[in-house]
Design an enzyme around this catalytic site. Structure first.
Site, mmCIF file in Angstrom:
data_model
loop_
_atom_site.group_PDB
_atom_site.id
_atom_site.type_symbol
_atom_site.label_atom_id
_atom_site.label_comp_id
_atom_site.label_asym_id
_atom_site.label_seq_id
_atom_site.Cartn_x
_atom_site.Cartn_y
_atom_site.Cartn_z
ATOM 1 C CB CYS A 212 28.554 12.551 66.766
ATOM 2 S SG CYS A 212 27.815 14.007 66.044
ATOM 3 C CG HIS B 125 39.373 24.472 80.173
ATOM 4 N ND1 HIS B 125 39.837 25.743 80.003
ATOM 5 C CD2 HIS B 125 39.287 23.938 78.940
ATOM 6 C CE1 HIS B 125 40.044 25.949 78.723
ATOM 7 N NE2 HIS B 125 39.719 24.876 78.058
HETATM 8 C C1 PEP Z 1 26.438 18.377 69.112
HETATM 9 O O1 PEP Z 1 25.935 19.492 68.991
HETATM 10 O O2 PEP Z 1 25.892 17.433 69.718
HETATM 11 C C2 PEP Z 1 27.775 18.102 68.545
HETATM 12 C C3 PEP Z 1 28.242 16.869 68.503
HETATM 13 O O3 PEP Z 1 28.512 19.147 68.118
HETATM 14 P P1 PEP Z 1 29.253 20.199 69.106
HETATM 15 O O4 PEP Z 1 29.137 19.667 70.491
HETATM 16 O O5 PEP Z 1 30.636 20.313 68.605
HETATM 17 O O6 PEP Z 1 28.430 21.439 68.875
#
Ligand code: PEP
Ligand code: MG
Length: 557
Positions: free
Chosen positions: A491, A193
């Protein structure tokens, strides 16, 4: 430890840097926790003793919820979870049983919470990270029972860098940002966190720093988060360099917000990663040109049953309404491993990251997927936003076709997949023929490419998206996207690293999505390079042999 120039003695400590921040200043350490309550017996009236504890449980729960309401945003969710821990029926029953057998209230709380912490630590991953939160709640309850102040962040009239074993959510959420220049913790990994909240609040932070607690109060340090380095008693030259980097960052954050673009005008839309509709307005304020990843599972982490279509449609409509005419990419529930959902993941798995998660879990409970896509179609029709929908943890073109067909049949306009599993990147040409777009989740793609659990501190050094193996997979996807004339976004956290963002664009990424706090730094860095330069940096990084040399090669290309 080393001798810098005869006069100046400096010491370097290493950890996992969070974000791009730099801070310079004296440290202040978190006060020690309350002493462990004695193993004494109460006066004999168990009912009265329990009533006393119950009062503290509800007082602490209410106090945490009130702090959450005051803080808002990510901090609110974290503090509400802590507030619920103080009222957890399993824990309360355990405390009552211990009091019934003669233990004092303080000791019963200490023992019951410690026992539960052990269980969480044994579970590893996300659950183990929550053990710190539980320990903090226990300290607050014991302090309330004793009528003493709960241990917390030290106060000072002058700015300081806070050093602590780890920070509880209540501490991190309410930090006075005028005074706390940065955070250094001994414990915690990139998903603790402390890290999540520090990133969201743009506080320079380094977690997992062995030796941090040996620093004396008042010691001046340079905290360099991008390098994961704390330098104690730094030489004047290092302080001057760090101060100029702090000033450059401050200047970058105040330049006018424009759409993301390279120096030659090539557009690179900068989008936001969000976990709740409530994050929408903040993202818009920081210049997000849309949403590149809405992690829908965050809405339902505490739900015991699958959410209804109407319930979901209301949430999606709320988020989309903040982005009229803009792109909003929503991810279907990504349940499993670090984000278990009670209604989707019930079976025990030895390796949950390699288990029935993401699209695999949705396919196994198809009605839940149908309901979510139906709710999304409702939101698409009800708003002006340009809704794109994607599936997580997709392995190949067959799974891509399954998801795209389902989405289109239900009336969704734009349907794609996330590239998180290396097999999908290897099959990029087939995948891009079947999907409208691909969004690369570099967090999972790195975890699976390097075979290193993203939640495990001991292998954190492998979790580096600069590794040329990861970059080569990104290039396969970028090339396939260009050949098919389709978008390939990023992302994962990698998009929030400005130097890496440039390399990713050079590899063919068409959009970048990140925590909104990172947008300013990335925007500023992109504006410095042309597409040709970004491609040269990408080529240099691809040719390197490991993550560190890829970073260096890109910097000097
Ligand atoms: C990732 O795996 O890079 C992603 C964007 O999804 P999460 O971090 O939610 O698994
Ligand atoms: Mg992922």
């Amino acid at each position: 430890m080393g001798n810098f120039d005869g006069e100046d003695h400096w010491m370097e400590l290493h950890g996992v840097g969070v974000g791009r921040g730099i801070a310079v200043g004296p440290i202040l350490r978190m006060p020690d926790p309350l002493p462990e309550p004695d193993a004494a017996s109460h006066s004999g009236d168990a009912a009265a003793e329990f009533a006393r504890v119950e009062e503290s449980l509800s007082a602490v729960s209410a106090e945490l919820a009130a702090k959450g309401a005051k803080a808002g945003g990510d901090a609110q969710a974290v503090l509400e979870a802590a507030s619920m821990m103080a009222q957890d029926p399993t824990l309360t029953d355990d405390v009552r049983a211990r009091i019934d057998s003669g233990t004092t209230g303080e000791r019963a709380v200490f023992e019951a919470f410690s026992a539960f912490q052990e269980i969480l630590i044994g579970m590893g991953g996300y659950m183990a990270e929550r053990a710190t939160d539980l320990g903090d709640v226990a300290q607050r309850i014991i302090a309330h029972l004793r009528g003493v102040p709960a241990p917390g962040v030290p106060t000072s009239d002058t700015p300081f860098i806070l050093v602590a074993p780890d920070l509880a959510p209540a501490d991190t959420a309410l930090l006075d940002l005028d005074k706390v220049l940065g955070l250094i913790t001994r414990d915690g990994g990139p998903t603790s966190h402390t890290a999540i909240l520090a990133r969201a609040k743009s506080i320079p932070a380094i977690v997992g720093v062995t030796g941090a607690l040996d620093l004396a109060d008042g010691t001046v340090v340079v905290l360099d988060a991008p390098a994961g380095l704390v330098t104690a008693d730094p030489a004047d030259a290092l302080v001057a360099d760090a101060n100029s980097r702090v000033a450059a960052r401050a200047a970058a954050s105040t330049i006018p917000i424009v759409d993301g673009a390279l120096a030659d005008g090539t557009k690179v839309p900068l989008l936001a990663n969000v976990g709740s509709p409530k994050d929408g307005p903040g993202a818009v304020e920081l210049g997000a040109e849309g949403v590149g990843l809405f992690r829908t599972e965050f809405l339902f982490l505490d739900s015991k049953t699958a959410p209804t279509v109407a319930e979901q449609q209301a949430k999606y409509t709320e988020l989309l309404s903040y982005f009229p005419g803009k792109k909003v990419v929503v991810r279907a529930l990504d349940a499993g491993a670090d984000k278990p959902l009670a209604f989707l993941n019930s079976a025990h798995e030895e390796n949950p990251a390699l288990g029935l998660r993401g699209l695999r879990a949705l396919r196994a409970s198809e009605q839940i997927l149908l309901d979510q896509l139906t709710a999304l179609k409702g939101a698409q029709d009800a708003t002006e936003a340009d809704l794109w929908v994607m599936a997580p943890m997709v392995a190949d073109a067959e799974e891509t076709k399954y998801f795209v067909k389902l989405g289109k049949t239900l009336g969704l306009k734009t349907v794609g997949v996330m590239a998180e599993v290396p097999s999908l990147a290897v099959m990029a040409d087939q995948v891009l023929a079947a999907a409208d777009f691909v969004s690369i989740g570099t967090n999972d793609l790195t975890q699976y490419t390097l075979a290193a659990d993203r939640m495990l501190g001991s292998v954190a050094s492998y979790q580096d998206p600069w590794h040329p193996a990861v970059l080569r997979l990104v290039k396969l996807l970028g090339d396939a996207g260009a050949a098919a004339g389709k978008g390939v976004g990023i992302c994962g956290e990698a998009a929030a690293d400005p130097q890496l963002a440039v390399v990713l664009v050079g590899l063919g990424a068409t959009t970048l999505s990140m925590t909104p706090a990172a947008l300013a730094d990335v925007r500023a860095e992109l504006a410095e390079v042309t597409l040709e330069q970004a491609r040269a940096k990408a080529a240099a990084a691809l040719a390197a042999s490991d993550a560190a040399s890829a970073r260096r090669a890109a910097a000097s290309a």
